[in-house]
Enzyme design. Sequence first.
Site, PDB file in Angstrom:
ATOM      1  N   LYS A   1     -19.433  18.642   2.831  1.00 14.85           N
ATOM      2  CA  LYS A   1     -18.492  18.848   3.926  1.00 14.85           C
ATOM      3  C   LYS A   1     -18.348  17.567   4.746  1.00 14.85           C
ATOM      4  O   LYS A   1     -17.282  17.238   5.243  1.00 14.85           O
ATOM      5  CB  LYS A   1     -18.962  20.006   4.825  1.00 14.85           C
ATOM      6  CG  LYS A   1     -18.094  20.246   6.046  1.00 14.85           C
ATOM      7  CD  LYS A   1     -16.664  20.599   5.648  1.00 14.85           C
ATOM      8  CE  LYS A   1     -15.801  20.849   6.867  1.00 14.85           C
ATOM      9  NZ  LYS A   1     -14.396  21.105   6.496  1.00 14.85           N
TER      10      LYS A   1
ATOM     11  N   SER B   1       0.837  -1.196   0.000  1.00 16.84           N
ATOM     12  CA  SER B   1       0.000   0.000   0.000  1.00 16.84           C
ATOM     13  C   SER B   1       0.878   1.255   0.000  1.00 16.84           C
ATOM     14  O   SER B   1       1.647   1.475  -0.921  1.00 16.84           O
ATOM     15  CB  SER B   1      -0.955  -0.028   1.195  1.00 16.84           C
ATOM     16  OG  SER B   1      -2.017   0.880   1.009  1.00 16.84           O
TER      17      SER B   1
END
Length: 337
Positions: free
Chosen positions: A217, A165
């Site tokens: 948001k 990763s």
Amino acid sequence: MEFLANYGLFLAQAVTIVVAIIVVLVTIVALGSKGKGEKGQLELIDLSEALEDTAQSFKETILPKDELKKRAKAQKKAAKESKDEVKPNLYVIDFNGSMDASQVEGLRREITAIVQCAQKDDEVLVRLESPGGVVHGYGLAASQLQRITKRDIPLTIAVDKVAASGGYMMACIANKIVAAPFAIIGSIGVIAQIPNFSKVLKKNDIDFEQVTAGEYKRTLTMFGENTDQDREKFQSEIDDVHGLFKNHVAKHRSQLDINKVATGETWYGEQALEIGLVDELSTSDDWLLSQAQNKQVYLVKYNVPKTLSQKLGKAASTSVEQGLYNVVNRLGQWKGF
């Protein structure tokens, strides 16, 4: 009854002692954390000298005196002939990454020192071990490594255990990736998970309110009800990050079939070599020894003195980890080979 009374008294005393120890430790940690953090310092360790000293020590133990004299004479002659020869430098950096990539600060300082001093033909080796972690942390770590390659300083990354990763996001920057045969490589994917307690709150008649400005948001939330629109937006954001990750790897490892390897899977070193994720099978030790013949090798290390609270925290963490390992091992759930 007398036994129970004595046992109860013993138990109360034991609890009192444990509580007292905890209070003392908490006080020490609190006092230690109030002190100003000490600045770290860069250290340059001559690995060439350390390797030579180790080899010489072994030779003095196992070789006959005549052979030692013969070799010493040959070494003296070789040193005289190469007296004016200046070897290029190989700078070694160790990066053992955590989930939050907190080691980036040290990496930044180490690389800053190297790029300021590196001369023509110098190289850099990063001994990298990391299973990945937060996107922004490992993105910055990869950018720090790019500071080396952008200056045309050859960069090799050696992986003995794992570069997955975010770890592989860093590794793919290198001109060459060297991996041990059973090192875990890849995991070119993105994961995000979040618990949701909205049902628990409803069951206990607890209201949750959240105020935002901006449509997106906040998408998924831990305490409110998540909608399909929230999930779709969150998935879109994850897909965007995965796309950036894929483009990053494809840019630096153009020989890869990116759609084949960017599935989130991991491969062992030998498999990774076959599909192009790494360039060579070797431990970092053997690769370093092969380079030490013709290069002056230095370990560059940024050290930050640990505070008392950090030392106590580390000790406590180690004890807990060891305890959990023992429990799992006894239950027969630990797997390995």
